[in-house]
Design a protein around this motif. Structure first.
Motif, PDB file in Angstrom:
ATOM      1  N   THR A   1      -6.377   4.125   5.310  1.00  0.00           N
ATOM      2  CA  THR A   1      -6.677   5.499   4.890  1.00  0.00           C
ATOM      3  C   THR A   1      -5.661   5.975   3.864  1.00  0.00           C
ATOM      4  OG1 THR A   1      -7.583   5.969   7.101  1.00  0.00           O
ATOM      5  CG2 THR A   1      -7.090   7.846   5.672  1.00  0.00           C
ATOM      6  N   PHE A   2      -6.185   6.519   2.760  1.00  0.00           N
ATOM      7  CA  PHE A   2      -5.382   7.236   1.763  1.00  0.00           C
ATOM      8  C   PHE A   2      -5.837   8.697   1.756  1.00  0.00           C
ATOM      9  CE2 PHE A   2      -5.097   2.922   0.018  1.00  0.00           C
ATOM     10  CZ  PHE A   2      -3.745   2.837  -0.267  1.00  0.00           C
ATOM     11  N   SER A   3      -4.910   9.597   1.522  1.00  0.00           N
ATOM     12  CA  SER A   3      -5.267  11.011   1.370  1.00  0.00           C
ATOM     13  C   SER A   3      -4.262  11.690   0.462  1.00  0.00           C
ATOM     14  CB  SER A   3      -5.321  11.712   2.731  1.00  0.00           C
ATOM     15  OG  SER A   3      -4.030  11.805   3.301  1.00  0.00           O
ATOM     16  N   GLY A   4      -4.717  12.764  -0.167  1.00  0.00           N
ATOM     17  CA  GLY A   4      -3.818  13.485  -1.056  1.00  0.00           C
ATOM     18  C   GLY A   4      -4.501  14.667  -1.701  1.00  0.00           C
ATOM     19  N   GLY A   5      -3.770  15.292  -2.607  1.00  0.00           N
ATOM     20  CA  GLY A   5      -4.272  16.481  -3.301  1.00  0.00           C
ATOM     21  C   GLY A   5      -4.792  16.148  -4.675  1.00  0.00           C
TER      22      GLY A   5
ATOM     23  N   MET B   1       0.830  -1.203   0.000  1.00  0.00           N
ATOM     24  CA  MET B   1       0.000   0.000   0.000  1.00  0.00           C
ATOM     25  C   MET B   1       0.870   1.261   0.000  1.00  0.00           C
ATOM     26  SD  MET B   1      -3.191  -0.757  -0.145  1.00  0.00           S
ATOM     27  CE  MET B   1      -4.506  -1.885   0.323  1.00  0.00           C
ATOM     28  N   HIS B   2       1.978   1.205   0.723  1.00  0.00           N
ATOM     29  CA  HIS B   2       2.907   2.336   0.724  1.00  0.00           C
ATOM     30  C   HIS B   2       3.479   2.549  -0.678  1.00  0.00           C
ATOM     31  CE1 HIS B   2       5.784   5.147   2.533  1.00  0.00           C
ATOM     32  NE2 HIS B   2       6.685   4.631   1.702  1.00  0.00           N
ATOM     33  N   GLY B   3       3.710   1.449  -1.390  1.00  0.00           N
ATOM     34  CA  GLY B   3       4.179   1.576  -2.772  1.00  0.00           C
ATOM     35  C   GLY B   3       3.160   2.254  -3.667  1.00  0.00           C
ATOM     36  N   ILE B   4       1.879   1.923  -3.483  1.00  0.00           N
ATOM     37  CA  ILE B   4       0.826   2.591  -4.258  1.00  0.00           C
ATOM     38  C   ILE B   4       0.801   4.082  -3.938  1.00  0.00           C
ATOM     39  CG2 ILE B   4      -1.671   2.739  -4.589  1.00  0.00           C
ATOM     40  CD1 ILE B   4      -1.826  -0.260  -4.078  1.00  0.00           C
ATOM     41  N   ALA B   5       0.898   4.401  -2.625  1.00  0.00           N
ATOM     42  CA  ALA B   5       0.878   5.808  -2.228  1.00  0.00           C
ATOM     43  C   ALA B   5       2.065   6.571  -2.804  1.00  0.00           C
ATOM     44  CB  ALA B   5       0.869   5.907  -0.702  1.00  0.00           C
ATOM     45  N   SER B   6       3.229   5.955  -2.796  1.00  0.00           N
ATOM     46  CA  SER B   6       4.418   6.630  -3.333  1.00  0.00           C
ATOM     47  C   SER B   6       4.298   6.841  -4.839  1.00  0.00           C
ATOM     48  CB  SER B   6       5.662   5.798  -3.013  1.00  0.00           C
ATOM     49  OG  SER B   6       5.819   5.651  -1.618  1.00  0.00           O
TER      50      SER B   6
ATOM     51  N   ARG C   1      -0.654   9.875   0.617  1.00  0.00           N
ATOM     52  CA  ARG C   1      -0.284   9.366   1.945  1.00  0.00           C
ATOM     53  C   ARG C   1      -1.143   8.160   2.310  1.00  0.00           C
ATOM     54  NH1 ARG C   1      -0.225  14.804   1.906  1.00  0.00           N
ATOM     55  NH2 ARG C   1      -2.439  14.910   2.507  1.00  0.00           N
ATOM     56  N   TYR C   2      -0.548   7.251   3.079  1.00  0.00           N
ATOM     57  CA  TYR C   2      -1.263   6.043   3.493  1.00  0.00           C
ATOM     58  C   TYR C   2      -0.925   5.738   4.948  1.00  0.00           C
ATOM     59  CZ  TYR C   2      -1.829   1.030   4.431  1.00  0.00           C
ATOM     60  OH  TYR C   2      -2.135  -0.172   5.003  1.00  0.00           O
ATOM     61  N   THR C   3      -1.930   5.372   5.737  1.00  0.00           N
ATOM     62  CA  THR C   3      -1.737   4.866   7.101  1.00  0.00           C
ATOM     63  C   THR C   3      -2.754   3.763   7.357  1.00  0.00           C
ATOM     64  OG1 THR C   3      -3.260   6.461   8.101  1.00  0.00           O
ATOM     65  CG2 THR C   3      -0.919   7.094   7.988  1.00  0.00           C
TER      66      THR C   3
END
Length: 529
Positions: A348-352, A329-334, A339-341
């Motif tokens: 949870t994912f969040s971003g602009g 999941m961190h790889g997807i976020a990057s 962001r992922y937690t």
């Protein structure tokens, strides 16, 4: 023969003849003694040998004649044969019994020694790997974990007997004893959640496993649930001021993780299959039904073993098993600059703008990761919250900064004013009526943790109410005699955000009620050691 040794009677003479082997032998020996042959000349050896041989043959003939005479009486012969065989058979049976008894005692002694230091059987379908003692000591030491070459070493480290570990881990299809006390708790979103509170014996062992093994395993940086120094606040903080917030929930999080996955997790740490089998059984339970038969209570398994919600080891095991999922999941976020937690089963994912532009790709890839890792995405708890509406992460509003829902806060102030005016009788908070004072104390602490400016006044008012009604905080440990640290190392105030999460801290009180009365001076676990 000297003259004074000559036979004086006929009986003595015949006795000498019999001793000489016959009359010829006697006559020959007497002729030689009396000097019929010159002593300087050789004795007549041929005649002597002939006489001796004839005497031997006569003796054999006499024996054969006596033996043949037995066959003349067939009944007597059969009786003697039967008697002889009976004596021989009796002797053989006695020897066989003695041999078997020795072997039985030796096997019993070996089995007692084995049972006191090893485990060779833990029930059907789970005992196949108990013969494999191969341990990857290098891998275990590299992770900073304790190495146990045998079950006996593990039992000594726990200050228990091997038999006690066998009793706690044994996979019984039908049992008279249950190691868990099961009850339901009201969910924040409605419905009931099954909580399995381990009994004191099992909870002691699970807590030892948590402190000495599970808590030492390094987790992914994006995991915030049940991690020392982290809480729902640290989980929500990275998602403030985001254009889009995506919340995902894993369905039946703990029941999804079965015994084989837990065993595989311990194997991946380097422990032998035997050790992983034992630890996996101790940390899991099987769904069962309680039934009555002939005045006795039985617990019958109705399903496979899985992680119990309420055991101190379950949260840590889920974090370890989810390490690969967190990394993916961190790889997807990057990849999409978002962001992922993860807090327990909340992802949870969040971003602009990048997340808004690639929302479909992020959702599709995250679903694939969840499915590949053996989990199930809850279809009713997927939320996509855009800027301009309230955005929440694990119960905390994250639009501009960490905050508490205004409507809930207004309702909480009203409840506090009612309790301060009329007392706690008949009042409730978030569906909790039996211990409303504990509930308002927890939520006030939660508000103070999230937003100290708003929470300070509420916490002062709550403390006035608690002091007025002489409320005392309950002890969290299930029994005296050993120190059981909080298996969720975070602020207690964070627990108030979700009663389901707070249930982990209520397990101690439940276990204390279910535990027998124990002496104060001696540690309770020594009574079962």
């Amino acid at each position: 023969m000297a003259d004074d040794e000559l036979p004086k009677t006929r009986e003595e003479l015949w006795e000498l003849i019999r001793k000489s082997g016959g009359r010829e032998n006697f006559e020959l020996s007497e002729m030689i003694r009396l000097g019929f042959w010159d002593s300087s000349k050789p004795e007549p050896r041929i005649a002597a040998q002939f006489i001796e041989r004839r005497a031997e043959l006569r003796k054999v003939l006499d024996e054969l004649t006596a033996e043949h005479s037995k066959y003349a009486n067939r009944e007597k012969l059969l009786a003697e044969i039967h008697k002889r065989r009976k004596v021989e058979a009796k002797a053989r049976r006695k020897e066989t019994r003695e041999k078997r008894e020795r072997e039985r005692l030796e096997r019993a002694a070996r089995w007692r020694a084995t049972k006191s230091s090893d485990i060779t059987w833990l029930g059907e379908d789970v005992s196949a790997g108990l013969h494999n003692d191969e341990t990857h000591a290098g891998r275990i030491r590299a992770l900073g974990l304790p190495v146990f070459e045998s079950i006996d070493e593990l039992a000594k480290a726990m200050k228990l007997r091997v038999g006690r570990l066998r009793f706690l881990a044994f996979n019984r299809r039908v049992a008279k004893v249950s190691h868990y006390r099961r009850f339901f708790m009201q969910k924040k979103t409605g419905g009931l959640r099954l909580i399995s509170a381990p009994m004191p014996q099992l909870k002691y062992v699970q807590t030892w496993i948590l402190e000495n093994i599970l808590a030492k395993v390094k987790l992914h940086d994006d995991a915030h649930g049940f991690v020392e120094g982290r809480s729902i606040r640290t989980n929500a903080q990275p998602h403030t001021r985001a254009d889009v917030v995506i919340n995902m929930d894993l369905k039946d999080f703990f029941p999804t993780i079965g015994y084989r996955r837990v065993k595989g997790m311990f194997r991946s740490l380097g422990y032998s299959e035997k050790m992983a089998t034992l630890l996996g059984l101790i940390c899991t339970e099987a769904e069962s039904e309680e039934t009555e038969l002939d005045g006795h209570t039985f617990y019958v398994q109705t399903g496979e073993r899985f992680l119990p919600q309420g055991a101190p080891t379950s949260p840590a095991i889920t974090n370890i098993i989810c390490r690969r999922m967190d990394a993916r999941m961190h790889g997807i976020a990057s990849r999409f600059d978002i962001r992922y937690t993860r807090y327990a089963d909340d992802l949870t994912f969040s971003g602009g703008p990048a997340l808004a532009a690639n929302l479909t790709k992020v959702l599709w890839r995250s679903r694939q990761v969840i499915t590949n890792e053996g989990f199930v995405l809850h279809p009713d708890k997927l939320r996509i919250m855009r800027k301009g509406r309230r955005q929440e992460v694990t119960g905390i509003v994250v639009n501009e900064k960490l905050n508490v829902d205004r409507a809930t806060l207004k309702r909480f102030r009203a409840v506090l004013n009612q309790i301060e005016k009329d007392g706690p009788e008949g009042k409730h908070w978030n569906g909790i009526t039996t211990n409303v004072l504990s509930a308002i104390h927890g939520y006030a602490s939660f508000v103070y943790m999230v937003n100290p400016d708003k929470g300070e006044a509420l916490l002062r008012q709550t403390k006035r109410i608690l002091k007025k009604h002489r409320w005392k905080q309950k002890v969290r440990h299930p029994a005296k005699g050993y120190s059981m640290p909080d298996h969720r190392p975070q602020s207690r105030a964070a627990d108030a955000a979700d009663p389901a999460l707070a249930s982990f801290n209520q397990v101690g009180v439940i276990a204390q009620k279910a535990a027998p009365e124990l002496p104060k001076k001696k540690p309770w676990w020594k009574f079962w050691a």
